[in-house]
Scaffold this active site. Sequence first.
Site, mmCIF file in Angstrom:
data_model
loop_
_atom_site.group_PDB
_atom_site.id
_atom_site.type_symbol
_atom_site.label_atom_id
_atom_site.label_comp_id
_atom_site.label_asym_id
_atom_site.label_seq_id
_atom_site.Cartn_x
_atom_site.Cartn_y
_atom_site.Cartn_z
ATOM 1 N N LYS A 1 8.279 18.970 -8.096
ATOM 2 C CA LYS A 1 8.151 20.317 -7.543
ATOM 3 C C LYS A 1 7.254 21.177 -8.416
ATOM 4 O O LYS A 1 6.296 21.804 -7.938
ATOM 5 C CB LYS A 1 9.535 20.957 -7.406
ATOM 6 C CG LYS A 1 9.521 22.298 -6.680
ATOM 7 C CD LYS A 1 10.901 22.925 -6.641
ATOM 8 C CE LYS A 1 11.890 22.079 -5.886
ATOM 9 N NZ LYS A 1 11.645 22.073 -4.438
ATOM 10 N N ARG B 1 15.286 26.317 -8.973
ATOM 11 C CA ARG B 1 15.380 25.016 -8.299
ATOM 12 C C ARG B 1 15.187 23.876 -9.292
ATOM 13 O O ARG B 1 14.521 24.028 -10.307
ATOM 14 C CB ARG B 1 14.312 24.892 -7.206
ATOM 15 C CG ARG B 1 14.338 25.966 -6.139
ATOM 16 C CD ARG B 1 13.139 25.797 -5.230
ATOM 17 N NE ARG B 1 12.964 26.907 -4.293
ATOM 18 C CZ ARG B 1 13.362 26.894 -3.026
ATOM 19 N NH1 ARG B 1 13.967 25.835 -2.548
ATOM 20 N NH2 ARG B 1 13.167 27.932 -2.237
ATOM 21 N N GLY C 1 18.129 17.221 -1.989
ATOM 22 C CA GLY C 1 19.485 17.714 -1.809
ATOM 23 C C GLY C 1 20.487 17.259 -2.847
ATOM 24 O O GLY C 1 21.657 17.640 -2.788
ATOM 25 N N MET D 1 20.474 17.764 -6.211
ATOM 26 C CA MET D 1 20.748 18.700 -7.305
ATOM 27 C C MET D 1 20.803 20.120 -6.748
ATOM 28 O O MET D 1 20.580 20.348 -5.566
ATOM 29 C CB MET D 1 19.702 18.545 -8.405
ATOM 30 C CG MET D 1 19.829 17.226 -9.146
ATOM 31 S SD MET D 1 18.558 17.016 -10.419
ATOM 32 C CE MET D 1 17.116 16.703 -9.426
ATOM 33 N N ARG E 1 4.928 17.721 -1.310
ATOM 34 C CA ARG E 1 5.203 16.442 -1.976
ATOM 35 C C ARG E 1 4.818 15.342 -1.014
ATOM 36 O O ARG E 1 4.724 15.568 0.194
ATOM 37 C CB ARG E 1 6.675 16.320 -2.374
ATOM 38 C CG ARG E 1 7.633 16.423 -1.208
ATOM 39 C CD ARG E 1 9.071 16.517 -1.674
ATOM 40 N NE ARG E 1 9.979 16.799 -0.572
ATOM 41 C CZ ARG E 1 11.234 17.193 -0.712
ATOM 42 N NH1 ARG E 1 11.735 17.366 -1.919
ATOM 43 N NH2 ARG E 1 12.001 17.420 0.328
ATOM 44 N N HIS F 1 19.297 17.329 6.276
ATOM 45 C CA HIS F 1 19.694 16.437 5.184
ATOM 46 C C HIS F 1 19.912 15.016 5.697
ATOM 47 O O HIS F 1 19.431 14.039 5.124
ATOM 48 C CB HIS F 1 20.976 16.967 4.522
ATOM 49 C CG HIS F 1 21.533 16.050 3.479
ATOM 50 N ND1 HIS F 1 22.477 15.080 3.766
ATOM 51 C CD2 HIS F 1 21.258 15.933 2.167
ATOM 52 C CE1 HIS F 1 22.760 14.423 2.671
ATOM 53 N NE2 HIS F 1 22.042 14.911 1.674
ATOM 54 N N SER G 1 9.986 -24.363 -13.417
ATOM 55 C CA SER G 1 10.471 -23.297 -12.542
ATOM 56 C C SER G 1 11.560 -22.563 -13.311
ATOM 57 O O SER G 1 12.551 -23.175 -13.726
ATOM 58 C CB SER G 1 11.035 -23.883 -11.247
ATOM 59 O OG SER G 1 11.483 -22.836 -10.406
ATOM 60 N N CYS H 1 12.383 -19.089 -9.525
ATOM 61 C CA CYS H 1 13.088 -19.350 -8.271
ATOM 62 C C CYS H 1 14.453 -18.676 -8.213
ATOM 63 O O CYS H 1 15.241 -18.959 -7.327
ATOM 64 C CB CYS H 1 13.237 -20.850 -8.046
ATOM 65 S SG CYS H 1 14.169 -21.683 -9.359
ATOM 66 N N TYR I 1 3.518 -18.751 -9.043
ATOM 67 C CA TYR I 1 4.214 -18.372 -7.817
ATOM 68 C C TYR I 1 5.581 -17.776 -8.137
ATOM 69 O O TYR I 1 6.112 -17.950 -9.238
ATOM 70 C CB TYR I 1 4.378 -19.574 -6.881
ATOM 71 C CG TYR I 1 5.361 -20.624 -7.377
ATOM 72 C CD1 TYR I 1 6.727 -20.534 -7.090
ATOM 73 C CD2 TYR I 1 4.918 -21.706 -8.135
ATOM 74 C CE1 TYR I 1 7.616 -21.482 -7.553
ATOM 75 C CE2 TYR I 1 5.808 -22.669 -8.588
ATOM 76 C CZ TYR I 1 7.167 -22.547 -8.306
ATOM 77 O OH TYR I 1 8.052 -23.481 -8.771
#
Length: 888
Positions: free
Chosen positions: A26, A96, A105, A107, A352, A468, A777, A844, A864
């Site tokens: 913010k 704020r 919402g 805080m 934002r 909200h 792996s 894996c 991978y």
Amino acid sequence: MTKWVYTFGDGKAEGSAEMRNLLGGKGANLAEMSRIGVPVPPGFTISTEVCTYYYSNGNTYPEGLDATVKAALAGVETALGMGFGDAENPLLVSVRSGSRASMPGMMDTVLNLGLNDATVIGLAKRSNDERFAYDSYRRFIQMYSDVVLGVESYLFEDVLDDAKRDANVEHDTQLTAAHWRAVVDRYKKIVAEELGKPFPQDVNDQLWGAIGAVFGSWMNQRAITYRRLHSIPESWGTAVTVQSMVFGNMGDDCATGVAFSRDPSTGDNAFYGEYLVNAQGEDVVAGIRTPQHLTLKGKEKHGSHLPAMEEVMPKLFDDLCAIRKILEAHYKDMQDMEFTIQSGKLWMLQTRNGKRSINASVKIAVDMVAEGVLTKEEAILRIEPQQLDQLLHPTLDPKAPRKILAKGLPASPGAASGRVVFTAEEAEDWAKRGEKVILTRAETSPEDIGGMHVSEGVLTTRGGMTSHAAVVARGMGTPCVAGAGEIRIDAKAKTLKVRDVIVNEGDVLTLDGSTGEVILGEVPTIQPEMTGDFATLMGWVDEIRTMKVRTNAETPLDAETARNFGAEGIGLCRTEHMFFDPARIISMREMILARNEVGRRAALAKLLPYQRQDFVDLFTIMKGLPVTVRLLDPPLHEFLPNTEAEQEEVAKASGIDVATVRATVHQLHESNPMLGHRGCRLGVTYPEIYEMQARAILEAAVEVSKTTGEAVVPEIMIPLVMGKAELDMMKAVIDTVAKDVFAKAGATLDYKVGTMIELPRAALRAGAIAETAEFFSFGTNDLTQTTMGMSRDDAGAFLEVYRQKGVVDSDPFATLDQEGVGELIKLAAERGRATRPDIKLGICGEHGGDPASVGFCQTVGLDYVSCSPYRVPIARLAAAQAAAKAKA
């Protein structure tokens, strides 16, 4: 000297968008908007470093902060020609929160701060509107008392309801100045009765009380829960932004609203949002009044009879459209904006990057590449990999009959069925019992976050697309229908009613979050198709990534599913899962109960045809792609029955007495089976088991290569080695079987033998092991257990406490521990490659589908990752993002 406070406003700012870690999202964006000439009410931001100091020093502030805040506030007073606490021309401010990650919402916020019994009179004179002044004062008392003083909000709501009833009016806006004065008096009495002292009149005490409350709200339960669900570190803290108030509730030339530069549900390039005339911002997002649409198109699309901003305030609407274009072009992303119009002047209170559905995320990213705004690399970095999961699951079958109960706003797309519950607590309780639930509320609040998280869908009777419920549900990927106004909820009776239809708690409803329909009963679903924008995006993903993505699969269904999702082979086929089939388990148990090798081989011969067919199916589906088969891993006792009835059945089938079965079960019992007689230790002890499996793999590979004409290259993986000697023994067994298979088949093929690195000793001895192993792996599930000395089955009892106390940042079984486990992987990779430069490396464990862990694998240079079928697209995207970041 540390700078704690950063000012903004009047076209200047001490901060910028790049400073979000310090100023929060913010504060950073307010500073950025001010710098680029967007009209922003002046103010200042107290940095996140103050929050860190606050919690590290017994909830105290750094020395000199009070003087710095006072100086910044004086700058705002000068810019506006007002005085904080001035009875004639009072400056009012909002206070704020603002973390670097958006936490809508979660805080606390305080508006209209600076009002008291004297300044309210000055505000009334300055605005020439006594009703507005006392309406603002009552809002401030209620909000401040709830957030800062801890007085329950319902006490004030009861007074307000009484006032409307006594005045015989339905809406707050119908109350007069006299009514609001009386409400203010009653509110102050409530505070005095509850706290034993009057509501604070000193504006500086008010300010520091609010600053403390916002910092304090960083550790409230809903914020803690939200951070846990979204993996936001506690150490980030929140900034506090103090900003001069502008008022959307001073009359009919005032308004407040929320706007999105594109549709957050669909991603369409259409201005989208809601507003209210003569209101303050919390009226829009709290769902207290049903908001109006910004555009005529939005009004028509949703069948609203309320006038759009485009027709009521055309000049200001044009101004807002211009700012929309400026901000989206500047940030190169869809913006979520809050604005207020005071006496015909437009002010921007926030911007934002907007939260959006995954469908919208994909469409916006693809469209912005087509528009020349983003590169392909930038586009894929805009997509949250975990969100892709929402695209990979069923939606409602359009051909299925449906009995529509009601219709609301399509607040968050997707479809869900579940049993109706009316509170967040009930949702959590029912979910714990294994029930799928639909959380049904008049409106949700931040306290409902836990219940929303466990619910299949959310239904509200009030609120709009920016309420909200809508914002949080979209962020979670939970289907949501909001503002279904024809539904009447009786929370006490646990029922909802639409006309003459009553739905009780526990009854099943289906929500279609894409249409806003609320449907009685359960509606069938269909599988999604990976086409259109999604296919385009995933095409770019595969162009950009350098790491392959395989799947963990041992059934044809899983293998087919993974191939459809773009898997490039099987990275882990767990052969033990194949033996639990009822047709096979008896033979498996016969093998375990056999008194000698001859008996074991006889039982294994019965299993061989089944096992061979398993591999024929998998090799055929994979069409020449690599298939890594892990030989038997779990301890043998896992295949034996525990109940008397099952033991008798096994004894009968095996031709032995029950006592022998029980004795074997007892004999095979281990105190710590995870570190017991399992993995390659079984192969060393009973090599005939691995012989049978190797034969099944190689015979299947030869058969499929002959019938399809495609090369099949099986990768045979030996589990749980702790050194080279075990692997050498098992490779000798496999090579002997291979010679026999090839001789009988009159054909040969290439195969690889490698191992799982899942013990710290194996990682340390990787250089020697690589003399034999053609691939590694990393079995990160067991490697995490053995490295951290932590059982993943039991760690849940303390992991959350560890996370809260900062011992770990996240669950190490969900996101790889890079400092410990990751260090072993890095070391093993380096030592393995030093011995065998072309050794193939992959992981894996479940971490193969975790984006943060995939990013780590990219930095280590693995070939991978392998993950469950439905996480393959997530891993593909995460791998591409990691490659794009590495290039940048």
